[in-house]
Design a protein around this motif. Structure first.
Motif, PDB file in Angstrom:
ATOM      1  N   GLY A 184     -16.590  21.355  -2.513  1.00  0.00           N
ATOM      2  CA  GLY A 184     -16.846  20.006  -2.990  1.00  0.00           C
ATOM      3  C   GLY A 184     -17.045  19.045  -1.830  1.00  0.00           C
ATOM      4  N   PRO A 185     -17.396  17.801  -2.147  1.00  0.00           N
ATOM      5  CA  PRO A 185     -17.673  16.820  -1.092  1.00  0.00           C
ATOM      6  C   PRO A 185     -16.412  16.462  -0.313  1.00  0.00           C
ATOM      7  CG  PRO A 185     -17.629  15.766  -3.241  1.00  0.00           C
ATOM      8  CD  PRO A 185     -17.534  17.241  -3.484  1.00  0.00           C
ATOM      9  N   GLN A 186     -16.597  16.174   0.954  1.00  0.00           N
ATOM     10  CA  GLN A 186     -15.480  15.757   1.788  1.00  0.00           C
ATOM     11  C   GLN A 186     -15.104  14.313   1.456  1.00  0.00           C
ATOM     12  OE1 GLN A 186     -14.125  16.929   5.321  1.00  0.00           O
ATOM     13  NE2 GLN A 186     -14.071  18.800   4.156  1.00  0.00           N
ATOM     14  N   VAL A 187     -13.820  14.069   1.321  1.00  0.00           N
ATOM     15  CA  VAL A 187     -13.310  12.721   1.120  1.00  0.00           C
ATOM     16  C   VAL A 187     -12.312  12.449   2.227  1.00  0.00           C
ATOM     17  CG1 VAL A 187     -11.979  11.219  -0.406  1.00  0.00           C
ATOM     18  CG2 VAL A 187     -13.605  12.843  -1.382  1.00  0.00           C
ATOM     19  N   VAL A 188     -12.406  11.267   2.832  1.00  0.00           N
ATOM     20  CA  VAL A 188     -11.444  10.912   3.871  1.00  0.00           C
ATOM     21  C   VAL A 188     -10.541   9.803   3.339  1.00  0.00           C
ATOM     22  CG1 VAL A 188     -13.061   9.302   4.986  1.00  0.00           C
ATOM     23  CG2 VAL A 188     -11.097  10.167   6.263  1.00  0.00           C
ATOM     24  N   THR A 189      -9.240  10.028   3.467  1.00  0.00           N
ATOM     25  CA  THR A 189      -8.248   9.010   3.102  1.00  0.00           C
ATOM     26  C   THR A 189      -7.732   8.374   4.379  1.00  0.00           C
ATOM     27  OG1 THR A 189      -7.576  10.236   1.129  1.00  0.00           O
ATOM     28  CG2 THR A 189      -6.054   8.560   1.937  1.00  0.00           C
ATOM     29  N   VAL A 190      -7.847   7.064   4.456  1.00  0.00           N
ATOM     30  CA  VAL A 190      -7.382   6.331   5.641  1.00  0.00           C
ATOM     31  C   VAL A 190      -6.157   5.509   5.262  1.00  0.00           C
ATOM     32  CG1 VAL A 190      -7.974   4.676   7.443  1.00  0.00           C
ATOM     33  CG2 VAL A 190      -9.738   6.217   6.556  1.00  0.00           C
ATOM     34  N   HIS A 191      -5.068   5.761   5.960  1.00  0.00           N
ATOM     35  CA  HIS A 191      -3.841   4.979   5.804  1.00  0.00           C
ATOM     36  C   HIS A 191      -3.749   4.021   6.982  1.00  0.00           C
ATOM     37  CE1 HIS A 191      -2.355   7.606   2.585  1.00  0.00           C
ATOM     38  NE2 HIS A 191      -2.811   8.616   3.304  1.00  0.00           N
ATOM     39  N   VAL A 192      -3.330   2.793   6.720  1.00  0.00           N
ATOM     40  CA  VAL A 192      -3.421   1.728   7.722  1.00  0.00           C
ATOM     41  C   VAL A 192      -2.051   1.104   7.975  1.00  0.00           C
ATOM     42  CG1 VAL A 192      -4.640  -0.406   8.354  1.00  0.00           C
ATOM     43  CG2 VAL A 192      -5.760   1.268   6.844  1.00  0.00           C
ATOM     44  N   THR A 193      -1.795   0.793   9.234  1.00  0.00           N
ATOM     45  CA  THR A 193      -0.589   0.028   9.573  1.00  0.00           C
ATOM     46  C   THR A 193      -0.929  -1.132  10.495  1.00  0.00           C
ATOM     47  OG1 THR A 193       0.049   1.215  11.606  1.00  0.00           O
ATOM     48  CG2 THR A 193       0.835   2.140   9.505  1.00  0.00           C
ATOM     49  N   GLY A 194      -0.104  -2.170  10.411  1.00  0.00           N
ATOM     50  CA  GLY A 194      -0.115  -3.277  11.351  1.00  0.00           C
ATOM     51  C   GLY A 194       1.326  -3.553  11.751  1.00  0.00           C
ATOM     52  N   PHE A 195       1.537  -4.658  12.461  1.00  0.00           N
ATOM     53  CA  PHE A 195       2.882  -5.000  12.919  1.00  0.00           C
ATOM     54  C   PHE A 195       3.259  -6.427  12.536  1.00  0.00           C
ATOM     55  CE2 PHE A 195       1.741  -1.717  16.082  1.00  0.00           C
ATOM     56  CZ  PHE A 195       2.879  -0.915  16.026  1.00  0.00           C
ATOM     57  N   LYS A 196       4.563  -6.633  12.400  1.00  0.00           N
ATOM     58  CA  LYS A 196       5.097  -7.978  12.187  1.00  0.00           C
ATOM     59  C   LYS A 196       5.150  -8.729  13.529  1.00  0.00           C
ATOM     60  CE  LYS A 196       8.028  -6.529   8.294  1.00  0.00           C
ATOM     61  NZ  LYS A 196       9.418  -6.406   7.795  1.00  0.00           N
ATOM     62  N   LYS A 197       5.725  -9.892  13.489  1.00  0.00           N
ATOM     63  CA  LYS A 197       5.845 -10.735  14.687  1.00  0.00           C
ATOM     64  C   LYS A 197       6.673 -10.040  15.765  1.00  0.00           C
ATOM     65  CE  LYS A 197      10.093 -13.102  13.305  1.00  0.00           C
ATOM     66  NZ  LYS A 197      10.944 -12.549  14.358  1.00  0.00           N
ATOM     67  N   PHE A 198       6.525 -10.507  16.991  1.00  0.00           N
ATOM     68  CA  PHE A 198       7.391 -10.072  18.085  1.00  0.00           C
ATOM     69  C   PHE A 198       7.408 -11.151  19.151  1.00  0.00           C
ATOM     70  CE2 PHE A 198       3.175  -8.497  19.036  1.00  0.00           C
ATOM     71  CZ  PHE A 198       3.024  -8.645  20.411  1.00  0.00           C
ATOM     72  N   HIS A 199       8.175 -10.941  20.182  1.00  0.00           N
ATOM     73  CA  HIS A 199       8.367 -11.932  21.239  1.00  0.00           C
ATOM     74  C   HIS A 199       7.030 -12.429  21.789  1.00  0.00           C
ATOM     75  CE1 HIS A 199      10.356 -13.926  24.597  1.00  0.00           C
ATOM     76  NE2 HIS A 199       9.455 -13.392  25.399  1.00  0.00           N
TER      77      HIS A 199
END
Length: 219
Positions: free
Chosen positions: A5-20
C-alpha cells in the motif's frame, strides 16, 4: 511491490516552554497552533500530523516525560501494517540570536548548560548518554538535511544547514531523540527558529507547514 500500500508518514512535533532569557518561546506558540493551522491549510498527501507537545525546557529532570511522549507515539503505530507507515519526530527550538531558520544535522553527546534549565540543572561537560562514550561523540539524523534546506530555500525561506545544535536543552533533547529513533527504526529532526521579532509568527507557522510538506515528499 504493490502489496504494502501507499507510504504514509506520521510526523510528531515538539516545542519548548519559556526559559532563562526567553519569556515567550516561539516554538510553544508554533506547536500549540500547528494542528489548527494545518486543518485550515490542508495536510499534504501521505502525511499524518501526530502528537504536538510542548516540553519543559529542562534536561535530566524532564527525561521521564520526554520518553513517555516518544514511546506513546511508537505505541500508537503498533496496529499499523509493517512497511506502510513511517514515523518522524520534528523538534523545534529557539535560537534567540539567530536571524534565520536552521536545520540541525546532528547532536553531540555533551551537556554544558550556559544557565540553569527550568528545573535548576546546570551540567558542565558531562556526557548525555555515558554508555555512548565521551562528550565528543555525535549522533546524526538520517534525514537528508541538505535536500530539506534546498527545498525550504526554494520556497523562499531564509534557512541554512547547521552542524552545531549547541550544548543546552535543544541538543540534549535531540541527542536522546536520535538515539531513540535509531533504536525504534524511525527518524528525528531538530529545527532552530529565531524569535518572532526577527521572523514573525505567521511566517514561522508557514515554515513549519512547509517543512511538513517537504517531509511528506521524502517518502
Amino acid at each position: 511491490m504493490g502489496s504494502e500500500g501507499p507510504q504514509v508518514v506520521t510526523v510528531h512535533v515538539t516545542g519548548f516552554k519559556k526559559f532563562h532569557g526567553v519569556s515567550d518561546n516561539p516554538t510553544e506558540i508554533i506547536v500549540r497552533n500547528l494542528k489548527e493551522y494545518m486543518e485550515k491549510k490542508g495536510l499534504p498527501k501521505g502525511l499524518v500530523l501526530g502528537s504536538c507537545n510542548v516540553l519543559e525546557t529542562a534536561g535530566e529532570g524532564a527525561l521521564t516525560t520526554l520518553y513517555e511522549i516518544l514511546e506513546a507515539a511508537i505505541t500508537s503505530q503498533d496496529n499499523e501494517p509493517s512497511g506502510s507507515r513511517q514515523v518522524i519526530w520534528l523538534h523545534f527550538g529557539v535560537n534567540s540570536g539567530s536571524k534565520r531558520f536552521a536545520i540541525e544535522s546532528q547532536a553531540v553527546n555533551e551537556a554544558t548548560f550556559r544557565c540553569e534549565d527550568e528545573l535548576g540543572w546546570k551540567p558542565q561537560k558531562i556526557p548525555i548518554i555515558p554508555s555512548d562514550g565521551d562528550i565528543s561523540q555525535t549522533r546524526k539524523t538520517v534525514l537528508p538535511v541538505n535536500d530539506i534546506v534546498k527545498d525550504s530555500a526554494a520556497m523562499g525561506y531564509d534557512v541554512a544547514r547547521s552542524d552545531d545544535a549547541g550544548r543546552f536543552v535543544c541538543n540534549y533533547v535531540y541527542y536522546h531523540s536520535l538515539r531513540f529513533a535509531e533504536q525504534q527504526r524511525i527518524k528525528s529532526l531538530f529545527v532552530h527558529v529565531p524569535l518572532f521579532y526577527t521572523i514573525n509568527e505567521e511566517t514561522q507557522l508557514k515554515f513549519a507547514a512547509s517543512l511538513l510538506e517537504i517531509l511528506a515528499s521524502l517518502h
